[in-house]
Design an enzyme around this catalytic site. Structure first.
Site, short mmCIF file in Angstrom:
data_model
loop_
_atom_site.label_atom_id
_atom_site.label_comp_id
_atom_site.label_asym_id
_atom_site.label_seq_id
_atom_site.Cartn_x
_atom_site.Cartn_y
_atom_site.Cartn_z
CG ASP A 38 13.47 -34.35 11.71
OD1 ASP A 38 12.54 -33.62 11.76
OD2 ASP A 38 13.80 -35.43 12.42
CG HIS A 65 -0.44 -20.71 21.35
ND1 HIS A 65 -1.63 -20.48 20.61
CD2 HIS A 65 -0.11 -22.12 20.82
CE1 HIS A 65 -1.65 -21.48 19.47
NE2 HIS A 65 -0.90 -22.21 19.73
CG ASN A 91 7.28 -31.44 22.51
OD1 ASN A 91 7.61 -32.38 21.99
ND2 ASN A 91 6.23 -30.97 22.01
NE ARG A 102 -1.79 -25.07 21.76
CZ ARG A 102 -3.15 -24.83 21.43
NH1 ARG A 102 -3.67 -24.79 22.79
NH2 ARG A 102 -3.75 -24.50 20.51
CB ALA A 106 12.00 -32.38 8.19
CB VAL A 138 6.75 -23.48 16.12
CG1 VAL A 138 5.22 -23.77 15.70
CG2 VAL A 138 6.87 -22.42 15.29
CB VAL A 180 4.79 -26.67 11.94
CG1 VAL A 180 5.13 -25.25 12.03
CG2 VAL A 180 3.66 -26.92 12.69
CG ASN A 230 1.87 -26.26 21.22
OD1 ASN A 230 1.97 -25.11 21.54
ND2 ASN A 230 1.25 -26.62 19.97
P1 NAD Z 1 5.56 -33.21 13.25
O1 NAD Z 1 5.55 -34.48 14.01
O2 NAD Z 1 4.90 -33.30 11.75
O3 NAD Z 1 7.09 -33.00 13.08
C1 NAD Z 1 7.92 -32.92 14.22
C2 NAD Z 1 9.35 -32.97 13.65
O4 NAD Z 1 10.19 -32.81 14.70
C3 NAD Z 1 9.52 -34.56 13.13
O5 NAD Z 1 9.86 -34.67 11.81
C4 NAD Z 1 10.48 -35.26 14.24
O6 NAD Z 1 11.43 -36.17 13.66
C5 NAD Z 1 11.02 -33.74 14.42
N1 NAD Z 1 12.01 -33.98 15.67
C6 NAD Z 1 11.90 -34.53 16.81
N2 NAD Z 1 12.86 -34.37 17.72
C7 NAD Z 1 13.80 -33.70 17.05
C8 NAD Z 1 15.01 -33.28 17.53
N3 NAD Z 1 15.68 -33.45 18.71
N4 NAD Z 1 15.78 -32.55 16.69
C9 NAD Z 1 15.20 -31.98 15.46
N5 NAD Z 1 14.00 -32.74 15.12
C10 NAD Z 1 13.37 -33.54 15.97
O7 NAD Z 1 4.83 -32.15 13.93
P2 NAD Z 1 4.35 -30.72 13.59
O8 NAD Z 1 3.02 -30.76 13.01
O9 NAD Z 1 5.35 -30.14 12.64
O10 NAD Z 1 4.19 -29.85 14.91
C11 NAD Z 1 5.62 -29.59 15.34
C12 NAD Z 1 5.33 -29.00 16.93
O11 NAD Z 1 4.72 -27.65 16.70
C13 NAD Z 1 4.53 -29.53 17.86
O12 NAD Z 1 5.06 -29.59 19.29
C14 NAD Z 1 3.20 -28.95 17.87
O13 NAD Z 1 2.29 -29.14 19.03
C15 NAD Z 1 3.60 -27.52 17.64
N6 NAD Z 1 2.70 -26.61 17.11
C16 NAD Z 1 2.67 -25.54 17.65
C17 NAD Z 1 1.79 -24.36 17.02
C18 NAD Z 1 1.70 -23.06 17.75
O14 NAD Z 1 0.82 -22.34 17.48
N7 NAD Z 1 2.79 -22.66 18.40
C19 NAD Z 1 1.09 -24.61 16.05
C20 NAD Z 1 1.05 -26.13 15.30
C21 NAD Z 1 2.00 -26.83 15.88
#
Ligand code: NAD
Length: 308
Positions: free
Chosen positions: A33, A175, A95, A88, A10, A118, A13, A120
Site C-alpha cells: 500500500d 460489473h 482509480n 462505480r 491494504a 478488483v 478488500v 472499480n
Molecule cells: P479501501 O479504501 O478499504 O482500500 C483501498 C486501499 O487502496 C487503501 O488502503 C489505500 O491506501 C490503497 N491505495 C490507494 N492508492 C494506492 C496505490 N497507488 N497503491 C497502493 N495502494 C493504494 O477500499 P476497499 O473496500 O478495499 O475497495 C477497494 C477497491 O475495490 C475499490 O475501488 C472498490 O470500489 C473496489 N471493489 C470492487 C469490487 C468488485 O466486485 N470488483 C467489490 C468490492 C470493492
C-alpha cells in the site's frame, strides 16, 4: 516452495483477501500500500494468526514493489471505494490513475504474474491494467461475476431454503448497473429457477443482485462490501491453482466472443495456471444477447472516457 501472491491495497478488500489466502495456506502473501505502516501492521496481524490456522503461509507488508518481485498472482484492490450515492463510474478517473501506476510497477517486478483486478469500475480498470502491463490478455482478469453470482445464489438459497451449493447462477456482462443475471440458466439441482419461483420474485432477486453492492454501501455508510468480494477473488485464485473445477464468470478481454471485440466484460471462463484457458460461449436468446451487448458497450463508453 510456496507460491507468492501480492495484494495491492491494504484496505478492506485487500486485507480480507490476504487473510483468506493465508487461512487456506494457498500461498505466501505480500500486502503493499502507499500508506506506511498499515500493510506492515495488517500483515503482521495475519501472520500471527497462521499458527492457529495450521497455515505455513508467510505474510508480509511493504511499501516497496521490490518486495513483491516474481509474484505468481497479483490482486489489485488499490483505489477509492464507493461512498453512499456514488456510482462505480464516479470512481473512474481517480482509480484509473491509481491502477495505471500500480500496473507499471507490476510489469517491472512481476512480469510473469497473473493479474486479478478488483478496483472499480472494474471492467474498465482491468482494461487499463491489461494495456499498461502489456501482458497477454489471458493473464489479466477482472473479478465481478463471481461476486454477482454468489449474491444471486445467496438470495435464492434464502428464498427457497436450499443449500447454496445446489444452486448455479450466471451473471454476464459488465460489473455495473447493466449486468445481466440470467434466470433461464440459473438452476437449483439442475432445474431452472423460472420453474421454481414466480416471475415477480425472480425480478426482485435480479434487482437485488444488480444493486447488491449499493445495498451494502447504503447500510455501511462508509466503505463498501469486502467479505464476499474477497471470497470471490480467492475462488478465482483456487481455480487458477487447479484446486477447483468448473467455470467462473469473470471479466475477460473479448476478441469476437459473443460478437464483441476490444472490451472486457463478464463471461464464463475456465482457468489454468496460465490464466484464462477457455472462454465459454453460452447460447443466448435474442433478448439476453441484446442486454449483454448493451452492458459491454457501456464498458466501452467508460474506456473511451479515460482515453479521451
Ligand atoms: P479501501 O479504501 O478499504 O482500500 C483501498 C486501499 O487502496 C487503501 O488502503 C489505500 O491506501 C490503497 N491505495 C490507494 N492508492 C494506492 C496505490 N497507488 N497503491 C497502493 N495502494 C493504494 O477500499 P476497499 O473496500 O478495499 O475497495 C477497494 C477497491 O475495490 C475499490 O475501488 C472498490 O470500489 C473496489 N471493489 C470492487 C469490487 C468488485 O466486485 N470488483 C467489490 C468490492 C470493492
Amino acid at each position: 516452495m510456496n507460491k507468492k501472491i501480492t495484494v495491492v491495497g491494504a484496505g478492506n478488500v485487500g486485507t480480507t483477501t490476504a487473510q483468506l489466502i493465508a487461512e487456506k495456506g494457498l500461498a505466501d502473501v505480500v500486502i503493499i500500500d502507499i500508506v506506511e505502516g498499515i500493510p506492515q501492521g495488517k500483515a503482521l496481524d495475519i501472520q500471527e494468526a497462521c499458527p492457529l490456522w495450521h497455515s505455513s503461509s508467510r505474510v508480509t507488508g511493504t511499501n516497496s514493489y521490490a518486495d513483491t518481485a516474481d509474484s505468481d498472482i497479483v490482486v489489485i484492490t488499490a483505489g477509492l471505494a464507493r461512498k453512499p450515492g456514488m456510482s462505480r463510474d464516479d470512481l473512474l478517473k481517480a482509480n484509473a490513475d491509481i491502477v495505471r501506476q500500480v500496473s507499471e510497477n507490476i510489469a517491472k517486478t512481476s512480469p510473469g504474474a497473473i493479474v486479478i483486478v478488483v478496483s472499480n469500475p472494474m471492467d474498465t480498470m482491468v482494461y487499463v491494467a491489461w494495456k499498461v502491463t502489456g501482458f497477454s490478455s489471458n493473464k489479466v482478469i477482472g473479478m465481478g461475476g463471481v461476486l454477482d453470482s454468489s449474491r444471486m445464489r445467496s438470495f435464492i438459497s434464502v428464498e427457497l431454503n436450499v443449500p447454496p451449493e445446489d444452486i448455479e447462477a450466471i451473471v454476464l456482462g459488465g460489473h455495473g448497473d447493466l449486468m445481466v443475471p440470467l434466470p433461464r440458466l440459473t438452476t437449483v439441482k439442475g432445474k431452472s429457477i423460472t420453474e421454481l419461483l414466480p416471475e415477480t420474485k425472480i425480478n426482485e432477486i435480479i434487482n437485488r443482485t444488480k444493486n447488491g453492492g449499493a445495498e451494502i454501501v447504503g447500510l455501511l455508510k462508509t466503505g463498501s462490501a469486502y467479505y464476499a468480494p474477497a471470497a470471490s477473488v480467492v475462488e478465482m485464485i483456487e481455480a487458477v491453482f487447479g484446486n477447483k473445477d468448473g467455470n467462473l464468470p469473470c471479466s475477460v478481454y473479448l476478441n469476437g466472443e459473443y460478437g464483441i471485440s476490444g472490451v472486457y466484460a463478464g463471461v464464463p471462463v475456465r482457468f489454468s495456471l496460465k490464466g484464462v484457458e477457455e472462454i465459454i460461449e453460452l447460447e443466448l436468446t435474442e433478448d439476453e444477447k441484446k442486454a449483454f451487448i448493451a452492458s459491454a458497450e457501456a464498458v466501452r463508453g467508460l474506456i473511451e472516457k479515460i482515453q479521451a
